[in-house]
Design an enzyme around this catalytic site. Sequence first.
Site, PDB file in Angstrom:
ATOM      1  N   ASP A  11       0.772  -1.215   0.029  1.00 13.06           N
ATOM      2  CA  ASP A  11       0.011  -0.088  -0.113  1.00 13.06           C
ATOM      3  C   ASP A  11       0.993   1.254  -0.021  1.00 13.06           C
ATOM      4  O   ASP A  11       1.426   1.547   0.949  1.00 13.06           O
ATOM      5  CB  ASP A  11      -0.988   0.001   1.263  1.00 13.06           C
ATOM      6  CG  ASP A  11      -1.592   1.471   1.320  1.00 13.06           C
ATOM      7  OD1 ASP A  11      -2.185   1.505   0.089  1.00 13.06           O
ATOM      8  OD2 ASP A  11      -2.072   1.602   2.365  1.00 13.06           O
ATOM      9  N   GLU A  71      -1.180  -1.452  -4.825  1.00 13.60           N
ATOM     10  CA  GLU A  71      -2.512  -0.760  -4.941  1.00 13.60           C
ATOM     11  C   GLU A  71      -2.431   0.638  -5.978  1.00 13.60           C
ATOM     12  O   GLU A  71      -1.374   1.326  -5.913  1.00 13.60           O
ATOM     13  CB  GLU A  71      -3.147  -0.247  -3.608  1.00 13.60           C
ATOM     14  CG  GLU A  71      -4.461   0.243  -3.849  1.00 13.60           C
ATOM     15  CD  GLU A  71      -5.127   0.755  -2.540  1.00 13.60           C
ATOM     16  OE1 GLU A  71      -6.078  -0.029  -2.243  1.00 13.60           O
ATOM     17  OE2 GLU A  71      -4.706   1.616  -1.694  1.00 13.60           O
ATOM     18  N   ASP A 143      -1.967   1.207   7.026  1.00 15.49           N
ATOM     19  CA  ASP A 143      -1.206   0.743   5.803  1.00 15.49           C
ATOM     20  C   ASP A 143      -0.993  -0.495   5.834  1.00 15.49           C
ATOM     21  O   ASP A 143      -1.184  -1.088   4.571  1.00 15.49           O
ATOM     22  CB  ASP A 143      -0.093   1.752   5.761  1.00 15.49           C
ATOM     23  CG  ASP A 143      -0.335   3.170   5.788  1.00 15.49           C
ATOM     24  OD1 ASP A 143      -1.284   3.771   5.031  1.00 15.49           O
ATOM     25  OD2 ASP A 143      -0.031   3.799   7.020  1.00 15.49           O
TER      26      ASP A 143
END
Length: 171
Positions: A11, A71, A143
């Site tokens: 992430d 992502e 996160d």
Amino acid sequence: MNSAIRIIGIDPGLRRTGWAIIESLGNSLHFVAAGTVTSDGKADLASRLCQLHDGLSNVLHAHMPVEAAVEQTFVNKDATATLKLGQARGIAMLVPALAGLPVSEYAPNAVKKTVIGVGHGDKKQIHMMVKVLMPRAKFDTDDAADAIAIAICHAHHRQSAPARLAMELAK
């Protein structure tokens, strides 16, 4: 497939980049590790990107994943912040690519739909479903939890129907 596939989910973020390592064997998923790589907010941009690079490189070296999932970023109203996030995302893609890993990208809504069943949801829903899907998962930040969700998404989507068919035909 008779051996587990080790996946890193990432992430990306300039302040905090979440990471998670899971193993996928058939329909079974196992949590390995998760954490957050941080950069010094007082340092210049190049130094911060180096900190992210070095931190992610250390994670890859320690856990030896064979596939990576990152992502995709979204564009927000602050162009400067979006550009910096894009640069951090570049590091998140570069580190596994330099290690020879295939890197897949997933939109935030695809990750949420895979993990919580709908394309829109909040952090609490993601945390709850990560804990349901991987009860042994431990994460220190949002996160890291998001990185677990990204890895789960990749485990579920890593082989498209044509790829599975080609593998079956090759047997």
